[in-house]
Design a protein around this motif. Structure first.
Motif, PDB file in Angstrom:
ATOM      1  N   GLU A 180      26.339 -36.062  46.699  1.00 33.59           N
ATOM      2  CA  GLU A 180      25.528 -36.965  45.886  1.00 33.59           C
ATOM      3  C   GLU A 180      26.319 -38.198  45.492  1.00 33.59           C
ATOM      4  OE1 GLU A 180      22.643 -36.853  41.985  1.00 33.59           O
ATOM      5  OE2 GLU A 180      24.398 -35.565  42.036  1.00 33.59           O
ATOM      6  N   ALA A 181      27.567 -38.030  45.119  1.00 34.18           N
ATOM      7  CA  ALA A 181      28.397 -39.167  44.719  1.00 34.18           C
ATOM      8  C   ALA A 181      28.603 -40.119  45.894  1.00 34.18           C
ATOM      9  CB  ALA A 181      29.733 -38.680  44.185  1.00 34.18           C
ATOM     10  N   ARG A 182      28.854 -39.595  47.089  1.00 31.15           N
ATOM     11  CA  ARG A 182      29.019 -40.457  48.268  1.00 31.15           C
ATOM     12  C   ARG A 182      27.742 -41.232  48.558  1.00 31.15           C
ATOM     13  NH1 ARG A 182      31.868 -36.015  52.078  1.00 31.15           N
ATOM     14  NH2 ARG A 182      33.905 -36.023  51.070  1.00 31.15           N
ATOM     15  N   TYR A 183      26.614 -40.569  48.458  1.00 34.65           N
ATOM     16  CA  TYR A 183      25.336 -41.228  48.713  1.00 34.65           C
ATOM     17  C   TYR A 183      25.065 -42.315  47.674  1.00 34.65           C
ATOM     18  CZ  TYR A 183      20.312 -41.856  49.315  1.00 34.65           C
ATOM     19  OH  TYR A 183      19.065 -42.394  49.513  1.00 34.65           O
ATOM     20  N   MET A 184      25.306 -42.039  46.425  1.00 38.26           N
ATOM     21  CA  MET A 184      25.072 -43.029  45.374  1.00 38.26           C
ATOM     22  C   MET A 184      26.028 -44.214  45.511  1.00 38.26           C
ATOM     23  SD  MET A 184      22.521 -42.244  43.687  1.00 38.26           S
ATOM     24  CE  MET A 184      21.447 -40.853  43.806  1.00 38.26           C
ATOM     25  N   ASP A 185      27.270 -43.959  45.909  1.00 33.53           N
ATOM     26  CA  ASP A 185      28.216 -45.060  46.135  1.00 33.53           C
ATOM     27  C   ASP A 185      27.749 -45.950  47.277  1.00 33.53           C
ATOM     28  OD1 ASP A 185      29.857 -44.236  44.084  1.00 33.53           O
ATOM     29  OD2 ASP A 185      31.293 -43.206  45.408  1.00 33.53           O
ATOM     30  N   CYS A 186      27.223 -45.333  48.329  1.00 31.11           N
ATOM     31  CA  CYS A 186      26.706 -46.088  49.454  1.00 31.11           C
ATOM     32  C   CYS A 186      25.494 -46.922  49.039  1.00 31.11           C
ATOM     33  CB  CYS A 186      26.360 -45.145  50.597  1.00 31.11           C
ATOM     34  SG  CYS A 186      25.873 -45.969  52.116  1.00 31.11           S
ATOM     35  N   LEU A 187      24.588 -46.326  48.280  1.00 31.25           N
ATOM     36  CA  LEU A 187      23.420 -47.075  47.796  1.00 31.25           C
ATOM     37  C   LEU A 187      23.840 -48.230  46.897  1.00 31.25           C
ATOM     38  CD1 LEU A 187      20.702 -44.418  46.907  1.00 31.25           C
ATOM     39  CD2 LEU A 187      20.710 -46.026  48.796  1.00 31.25           C
ATOM     40  N   GLU A 188      24.857 -48.014  46.092  1.00 29.79           N
ATOM     41  CA  GLU A 188      25.343 -49.078  45.218  1.00 29.79           C
ATOM     42  C   GLU A 188      25.929 -50.224  46.028  1.00 29.79           C
ATOM     43  OE1 GLU A 188      28.485 -49.708  41.539  1.00 29.79           O
ATOM     44  OE2 GLU A 188      28.162 -47.723  42.370  1.00 29.79           O
TER      45      GLU A 188
ATOM     46  N   TYR B 183      25.163 -51.111  49.259  1.00 27.67           N
ATOM     47  CA  TYR B 183      24.197 -51.808  50.114  1.00 27.67           C
ATOM     48  C   TYR B 183      22.897 -52.172  49.423  1.00 27.67           C
ATOM     49  CZ  TYR B 183      27.115 -50.635  54.096  1.00 27.67           C
ATOM     50  OH  TYR B 183      28.149 -50.540  54.973  1.00 27.67           O
ATOM     51  N   GLY B 184      22.635 -51.643  48.274  1.00 25.65           N
ATOM     52  CA  GLY B 184      21.356 -51.873  47.628  1.00 25.65           C
ATOM     53  C   GLY B 184      20.356 -50.827  48.083  1.00 25.65           C
ATOM     54  N   LEU B 185      19.231 -50.757  47.422  1.00 27.74           N
ATOM     55  CA  LEU B 185      18.278 -49.684  47.688  1.00 27.74           C
ATOM     56  C   LEU B 185      17.628 -49.795  49.064  1.00 27.74           C
ATOM     57  CD1 LEU B 185      16.910 -47.189  46.599  1.00 27.74           C
ATOM     58  CD2 LEU B 185      15.150 -48.638  45.621  1.00 27.74           C
ATOM     59  N   GLU B 186      17.139 -50.986  49.415  1.00 27.23           N
ATOM     60  CA  GLU B 186      16.396 -51.125  50.674  1.00 27.23           C
ATOM     61  C   GLU B 186      17.311 -50.993  51.888  1.00 27.23           C
ATOM     62  OE1 GLU B 186      13.136 -51.068  50.909  1.00 27.23           O
ATOM     63  OE2 GLU B 186      13.159 -50.864  48.743  1.00 27.23           O
ATOM     64  N   ARG B 187      18.427 -51.713  51.919  1.00 25.36           N
ATOM     65  CA  ARG B 187      19.349 -51.583  53.054  1.00 25.36           C
ATOM     66  C   ARG B 187      20.064 -50.245  53.024  1.00 25.36           C
ATOM     67  NH1 ARG B 187      23.425 -56.213  53.385  1.00 25.36           N
ATOM     68  NH2 ARG B 187      24.182 -54.929  55.091  1.00 25.36           N
ATOM     69  N   GLY B 188      20.267 -49.705  51.839  1.00 20.74           N
ATOM     70  CA  GLY B 188      20.950 -48.422  51.708  1.00 20.74           C
ATOM     71  C   GLY B 188      20.163 -47.271  52.291  1.00 20.74           C
ATOM     72  N   LYS B 189      18.849 -47.360  52.245  1.00 19.93           N
ATOM     73  CA  LYS B 189      18.026 -46.308  52.839  1.00 19.93           C
ATOM     74  C   LYS B 189      18.283 -46.192  54.331  1.00 19.93           C
ATOM     75  CE  LYS B 189      14.200 -46.453  49.564  1.00 19.93           C
ATOM     76  NZ  LYS B 189      12.776 -46.785  49.390  1.00 19.93           N
TER      77      LYS B 189
END
Length: 83
Positions: free
Chosen positions: A14-22, A24-30
């Motif tokens: 979860e922490a890795r995923y949230m760091d990635c979303l942070e 790239y942002g929500l839309e590009r992070g998806k």
């Protein structure tokens, strides 16, 4: 909102995923973080592990029906280091 950060087995994913979303942002992070999300989702739901278990059970039943496993060999537990 569900979080696995406090005593959860999936806190690392979860922490890795949230760091990635942070990053790239929500839309590009998806799109960019899709593999991290899939890892997190598998940790949370254990669907692949359950499907693997069901496939092994079906194979054992098939071998018993074919007569390849008989008697006590039907329910022999796997070796400790086989997982």
């Amino acid at each position: 909102m569900v979080s696995h950060q406090l005593l959860g087995r999936c806190q690392t994913q979860e922490a890795r995923y949230m760091d990635c979303l942070e990053a790239y942002g929500l839309e590009r992070g998806k799109v960019k973080c899709r593999n991290l999300f899939e890892d997190y989702q598998e940790c949370h739901t254990l669907t692949k592990q359950f499907k693997r278990f069901m496939a092994m059970r079906a194979e054992r039943k098939r071998q018993i029906a074919d007569g390849k496993l008989k008697g006590d060999a039907k329910y022999v537990t796997p070796r400790i280091d086989s997982y």
